[in-house]
Scaffold this motif. Structure first.
Motif, PDB file in Angstrom:
ATOM      1  N   LYS A 265       0.838  -1.213   0.000  1.00 57.07           N
ATOM      2  CA  LYS A 265       0.000   0.000   0.000  1.00 57.07           C
ATOM      3  C   LYS A 265       0.869   1.257   0.000  1.00 57.07           C
ATOM      4  O   LYS A 265       0.467   2.285  -0.545  1.00 57.07           O
ATOM      5  N   ASP A 266       2.079   1.166   0.553  1.00 54.82           N
ATOM      6  CA  ASP A 266       2.927   2.360   0.573  1.00 54.82           C
ATOM      7  C   ASP A 266       3.414   2.741  -0.821  1.00 54.82           C
ATOM      8  O   ASP A 266       3.454   3.927  -1.167  1.00 54.82           O
ATOM      9  N   ILE A 267       3.766   1.744  -1.652  1.00 51.76           N
ATOM     10  CA  ILE A 267       4.242   2.127  -2.996  1.00 51.76           C
ATOM     11  C   ILE A 267       3.079   2.658  -3.838  1.00 51.76           C
ATOM     12  O   ILE A 267       3.251   3.551  -4.657  1.00 51.76           O
ATOM     13  N   ARG A 268       1.884   2.138  -3.585  1.00 46.02           N
ATOM     14  CA  ARG A 268       0.728   2.644  -4.353  1.00 46.02           C
ATOM     15  C   ARG A 268       0.379   4.071  -3.920  1.00 46.02           C
ATOM     16  O   ARG A 268       0.104   4.937  -4.746  1.00 46.02           O
ATOM     17  N   ALA A 269       0.388   4.293  -2.600  1.00 48.29           N
ATOM     18  CA  ALA A 269       0.072   5.639  -2.102  1.00 48.29           C
ATOM     19  C   ALA A 269       1.123   6.642  -2.589  1.00 48.29           C
ATOM     20  O   ALA A 269       0.809   7.797  -2.899  1.00 48.29           O
ATOM     21  N   PHE A 270       2.371   6.186  -2.690  1.00 45.29           N
ATOM     22  CA  PHE A 270       3.454   7.062  -3.164  1.00 45.29           C
ATOM     23  C   PHE A 270       3.198   7.442  -4.626  1.00 45.29           C
ATOM     24  O   PHE A 270       3.307   8.619  -5.009  1.00 45.29           O
ATOM     25  N   SER A 271       2.812   6.453  -5.445  1.00 48.47           N
ATOM     26  CA  SER A 271       2.493   6.732  -6.854  1.00 48.47           C
ATOM     27  C   SER A 271       1.352   7.734  -6.946  1.00 48.47           C
ATOM     28  O   SER A 271       1.407   8.694  -7.728  1.00 48.47           O
ATOM     29  N   ALA A 272       0.312   7.501  -6.140  1.00 47.55           N
ATOM     30  CA  ALA A 272      -0.862   8.373  -6.196  1.00 47.55           C
ATOM     31  C   ALA A 272      -0.481   9.804  -5.793  1.00 47.55           C
ATOM     32  O   ALA A 272      -0.895  10.772  -6.428  1.00 47.55           O
ATOM     33  N   ARG A 273       0.343   9.933  -4.756  1.00 42.07           N
ATOM     34  CA  ARG A 273       0.743  11.265  -4.290  1.00 42.07           C
ATOM     35  C   ARG A 273       1.624  11.965  -5.324  1.00 42.07           C
ATOM     36  O   ARG A 273       1.478  13.166  -5.580  1.00 42.07           O
ATOM     37  N   ALA A 274       2.530  11.186  -5.950  1.00 46.10           N
ATOM     38  CA  ALA A 274       3.407  11.771  -6.960  1.00 46.10           C
ATOM     39  C   ALA A 274       2.576  12.286  -8.136  1.00 46.10           C
ATOM     40  O   ALA A 274       2.860  13.365  -8.681  1.00 46.10           O
ATOM     41  N   GLU A 275       1.529  11.557  -8.513  1.00 44.70           N
ATOM     42  CA  GLU A 275       0.622  12.017  -9.578  1.00 44.70           C
ATOM     43  C   GLU A 275       0.001  13.351  -9.187  1.00 44.70           C
ATOM     44  O   GLU A 275      -0.019  14.301  -9.974  1.00 44.70           O
TER      45      GLU A 275
END
Ligand code: UGA
Length: 436
Positions: A265-275
């Motif tokens: 979930k951390d790598i997904r949340a990181f992707s979402a935040r970077a977007e």
């Protein structure tokens, strides 16, 4: 020092007990009445080596207590917030509902000079938002990310490899950092690196560390995919490149990949935040990291299917392991359990065993059959697949003993943890991940 810890899950319960064990007076607070009742009785609500001991000791000493009443936080100098930030339903971003609720509930009980120390893993920018809300009380918000590993959580909390604190600029921030130095006195005294920085850096240290670890695992799993079509052995490859100190052997364990309540979930949340920040392309590789990781589960299932001549329907498959990793009863996003569910979906008669995680697994996937006893689980099995590398399977299960119980002689090693030669010598067809 008096401390409060809001959120008594895997992170908060360990933090509360560990802080009491180094001499602080700690109240742990959670909205879950069952969890609080169990902690108050001195019973660890989940399996974590060493937790039971420090919990018993803390309660007996009178320094550690638990309650559902957030008003008990009043009078503490530092308030740690360690509630969950799960993946949002229907999206990749982190769900901040619990962090926001924890801060809101705490506000009426804060006094000027208090420090609110966020430990939850949050998208960069969250601390700055929360600081505005906390500032009206005269308390100071800091971000103090947690790097503990489940299974080693007590040791990692008491004796971490580094401490990171994101603080606001100026005297207020310096004072808050000083307060945290006191909290972590034993670790600070022995020279543990104590990094004082700004909010954004502290938040990013946490997510980038987990992103790096996930990338390292998916890197070696990508090499496993190449090894599979070339006849190479990824475990020897990992040993060989791991000798280069710049690379290192840790987290180069190829297998069915990473899971748990953090890395996925951390790598997904990181992707979402970077977007959201307009920098999606900077971490596009994390989508590939995720995709490689999920492919390995499918690969393990395929190995079982192929080994059973293309059909698992009606065959008994013993699944050794349900936890996302050994020394834990956590089955959140467990690759082990996912493999079991997929095999069940193909019509196999799946029997799952695990030394600690069966109750949690059964709650999540009641459709699977469970057997606490390892030998009963593998009895009459057509194939055995090892998916969590507990010592009970990796070291203590001899191929000769397994042969006396099973029907078939097929073993799939989802963690590359078994002695391939020993299993083959005992007449088994051994299949590893990324190994000939
Ligand atoms: C992870 C980080 O390692 C911690 O530093 C961090 O504090 C924590 O997340 C968190 O954010 O709270 P944890 O989730 O306990 O800790 O588990 P890890 O030890 O990182 O293992 C994660 C997954 O990777 C497991 O499923 C494990 O089996 C898998 N793994 C690990 C591999 O597949 N190969 C390896 O070589 C190592």
């Amino acid at each position: 020092m008096r401390l409060s810890v809001i959120g008594c899950g895997y992170l908060g319960a360990v933090h509360a007990a560990a802080m009491a064990s180094i001499g602080h007076e700690v109240v742990g607070i959670d909205v879950d009445a069952n969890k609080i009742a169990s902690l108050s009785r001195g019973e660890a609500p989940f399996f974590e080596p060493g937790l039971q001991e420090i919990l018993t000791e803390g309660i007996a000493s009178g320094r550690l207590s638990f309650t559902t009443d957030v008003a008990a936080a009043a009078g503490a100098t530092v308030h740690f917030v360690g509630v969950g930030t799960p993946q949002q339903a229907g999206g990749y971003a982190a769900d901040l509902t619990y962090v926001n609720a924890a801060i809101d509930s705490l506000l009426p009980h804060l006094a000027p000079g208090d420090v609110v120390a966020g430990k939850s893993t949050v998208p960069v920018g969250t601390a700055a938002d929360l600081a505005r809300r906390v500032s009206g009380t005269g308390a100071t918000l800091v971000w103090n990310p947690e790097f503990l590993r489940e299974g080693w959580a007590v040791q990692d909390t008491i004796d971490p490899d580094r401490l990171v604190v994101g603080v606001p600029a100026g005297a207020e921030g310096e004072h808050a950092a000083e307060t945290l130095r006191e909290v972590y006195h034993p670790a600070v005294a022995k020279g543990t690196p104590f990094i004082v920085t700004d909010y954004a850096t502290a938040e990013l240290v946490k997510v980038s560390a987990n992103a790096f670890l996930a990338t390292k695992i998916s890197f070696i799993n990508a090499m496993a995919e190449i090894a599979e079509v070339t006849g190479a052995d990824v475990t020897q490859l990992a040993d060989a490149i791991g000798h280069d100190a710049r690379i290192g052997r840790k987290f180069l364990g190829a297998g069915i990949g990473f899971g748990g309540g953090c890395l996925p979930k951390d790598i997904r949340a990181f992707s979402a935040r970077a977007e959201e920040l307009g920098r999606g392309e900077s971490v596009n590789f994390l989508r590939e990291v995720d995709a490689i990781n999920l492919r390995r589960r499918e690969r393990a299932v395929q190995l079982v299917v192929d080994a059973l001549d293309g059909a698992v329907f009606g065959k008994k498959v013993a699944v050794l392991g349900a936890a996302f990793k050994p020394h834990s009863d956590d089955v959140r996003d467990s690759p082990a359990l996912d493999v079991a569910v997929r095999l069940h979906g193909l019509g196999a008669h799946v029997v799952v065993t695990d030394p600690q995680a069966i109750d949690n697994a059964r709650r999540l996937h009641p459709q699977l059959a469970y057997e606490a006893d390892r030998d009963a689980a593998i009895r009459d099995a057509d194939a055995v697949i090892m998916v969590t590398e507990w010592d009970e399977y990796r070291r203590e299960l001899s191929p000769a003993h397994a042969s006396s119980l099973t029907h078939g002689r097929v073993v799939v090693d989802g963690r590359n943890g078994l002695d391939a030669a020993a299993w083959r010598d005992a007449g088994w067809s051994y299949y590893g991940m990324g190994r000939p």
